[in-house]
Design a protein around this motif. Structure first.
Motif, mmCIF file in Angstrom:
data_model
loop_
_atom_site.group_PDB
_atom_site.id
_atom_site.type_symbol
_atom_site.label_atom_id
_atom_site.label_comp_id
_atom_site.label_asym_id
_atom_site.label_seq_id
_atom_site.Cartn_x
_atom_site.Cartn_y
_atom_site.Cartn_z
ATOM 1 N N CYS A 1 0.921 -1.261 0.237
ATOM 2 C CA CYS A 1 -0.105 0.046 -0.009
ATOM 3 C C CYS A 1 0.863 1.320 -0.025
ATOM 4 C CB CYS A 1 -1.097 0.076 1.077
ATOM 5 S SG CYS A 1 -0.149 0.402 2.590
ATOM 6 N N ARG A 2 0.128 2.360 -0.147
ATOM 7 C CA ARG A 2 0.954 3.659 0.020
ATOM 8 C C ARG A 2 0.729 4.145 1.359
ATOM 9 N NH1 ARG A 2 4.826 4.453 -3.798
ATOM 10 N NH2 ARG A 2 3.978 3.570 -5.549
ATOM 11 N N CYS A 3 1.847 4.815 2.141
ATOM 12 C CA CYS A 3 1.725 5.367 3.369
ATOM 13 C C CYS A 3 0.738 6.716 2.982
ATOM 14 C CB CYS A 3 3.020 5.842 3.967
ATOM 15 S SG CYS A 3 3.010 6.751 5.410
ATOM 16 N N PRO A 4 -0.244 6.888 3.902
ATOM 17 C CA PRO A 4 -1.159 7.871 3.729
ATOM 18 C C PRO A 4 -0.382 9.348 3.934
ATOM 19 C CG PRO A 4 -1.690 6.500 5.617
ATOM 20 C CD PRO A 4 -0.706 5.920 5.153
ATOM 21 N N LYS A 5 0.728 9.231 4.752
ATOM 22 C CA LYS A 5 1.272 10.453 5.180
ATOM 23 C C LYS A 5 2.200 10.942 4.062
ATOM 24 C CE LYS A 5 -0.452 10.864 9.520
ATOM 25 N NZ LYS A 5 -1.072 12.071 9.834
ATOM 26 N N CYS A 6 3.267 10.274 3.665
ATOM 27 C CA CYS A 6 4.363 10.456 2.998
ATOM 28 C C CYS A 6 4.202 10.047 1.268
ATOM 29 C CB CYS A 6 5.363 10.335 3.540
ATOM 30 S SG CYS A 6 5.942 8.451 3.574
ATOM 31 N N GLN B 1 5.402 -2.602 2.467
ATOM 32 C CA GLN B 1 4.964 -4.058 2.385
ATOM 33 C C GLN B 1 3.719 -4.182 3.444
ATOM 34 O OE1 GLN B 1 7.894 -6.778 1.938
ATOM 35 N NE2 GLN B 1 6.611 -8.393 1.108
ATOM 36 N N VAL B 2 2.963 -5.041 3.060
ATOM 37 C CA VAL B 2 1.950 -5.278 4.194
ATOM 38 C C VAL B 2 1.475 -6.802 4.279
ATOM 39 C CG1 VAL B 2 -0.676 -4.739 4.765
ATOM 40 C CG2 VAL B 2 0.740 -3.149 3.628
ATOM 41 N N ASP B 3 1.772 -7.211 5.480
ATOM 42 C CA ASP B 3 1.244 -8.420 6.115
ATOM 43 C C ASP B 3 -0.409 -8.578 6.241
ATOM 44 O OD1 ASP B 3 0.782 -10.847 7.073
ATOM 45 O OD2 ASP B 3 2.665 -11.041 8.071
ATOM 46 N N LEU B 4 -0.927 -8.834 5.574
ATOM 47 C CA LEU B 4 -2.334 -8.888 5.749
ATOM 48 C C LEU B 4 -3.052 -9.505 7.062
ATOM 49 C CD1 LEU B 4 -4.035 -9.072 2.280
ATOM 50 C CD2 LEU B 4 -4.003 -7.120 3.580
ATOM 51 N N ALA B 5 -2.357 -10.534 7.248
ATOM 52 C CA ALA B 5 -2.735 -11.485 8.377
ATOM 53 C C ALA B 5 -2.238 -10.583 9.790
ATOM 54 C CB ALA B 5 -1.859 -12.642 8.531
ATOM 55 N N VAL C 1 -1.868 1.811 6.146
ATOM 56 C CA VAL C 1 -0.729 1.444 6.710
ATOM 57 C C VAL C 1 0.463 2.524 6.605
ATOM 58 C CG1 VAL C 1 1.065 -0.448 7.241
ATOM 59 C CG2 VAL C 1 -1.423 -1.083 6.673
ATOM 60 N N LEU C 2 0.887 2.942 7.748
ATOM 61 C CA LEU C 2 2.009 4.065 7.910
ATOM 62 C C LEU C 2 3.226 3.403 7.647
ATOM 63 C CD1 LEU C 2 0.966 6.271 10.977
ATOM 64 C CD2 LEU C 2 0.761 6.655 8.484
ATOM 65 N N GLU D 1 10.393 -2.094 8.215
ATOM 66 C CA GLU D 1 11.100 -1.152 7.152
ATOM 67 C C GLU D 1 10.590 -1.070 5.819
ATOM 68 O OE1 GLU D 1 14.754 -3.362 5.789
ATOM 69 O OE2 GLU D 1 14.904 -4.375 7.992
ATOM 70 N N GLN D 2 10.715 0.235 5.270
ATOM 71 C CA GLN D 2 10.235 0.640 4.112
ATOM 72 C C GLN D 2 10.615 -0.151 3.020
ATOM 73 O OE1 GLN D 2 10.314 5.115 5.398
ATOM 74 N NE2 GLN D 2 10.418 4.912 3.100
ATOM 75 N N VAL D 3 9.540 -0.476 1.902
ATOM 76 C CA VAL D 3 10.142 -1.025 0.667
ATOM 77 C C VAL D 3 10.378 -0.290 -0.323
ATOM 78 C CG1 VAL D 3 9.275 -2.971 -0.795
ATOM 79 C CG2 VAL D 3 8.671 -3.171 1.555
#
Length: 74
Positions: free
Chosen positions: A25-30, A35-39, A54-55, A72-74
């Motif tokens: 997803c894209r960070c809504p702030k920046c 990368q997101v772990d849906l679980a 997800v920030l 960590e950012q991807v």
């Protein structure tokens, strides 16, 4: 197996399996890619893909007053 499917044009459609390594997803702030772990995101049982954000680790750190997190950012 869950997957996403998109009709690219009249002759072509693409489908991609959703797994623990290919959800972002894209960070809504920046706006950086995260990368997101849906679980992990939906571990509390409240599943709402439309309104969930997800920030990135940097924005999370700023929001939490400088506390460092292992993400960590991807």
């Amino acid at each position: 197996m869950f997957y996403v499917k998109e009709q690219l044009n009249d002759a072509m459609e693409v489908s991609v399996e959703i797994n623990d390594e290919n959800v972002y997803c894209r960070c809504p702030k920046c706006g950086c890619e995260v990368q997101v772990d849906l679980a992990e995101v939906f571990a509390d049982g409240d599943i709402d893909l439309f309104s969930t954000a997800v920030l990135c680790s940097s924005c999370t750190e700023k929001m939490m007053g400088g506390k460092h997190f292992g993400c960590e950012q991807v």
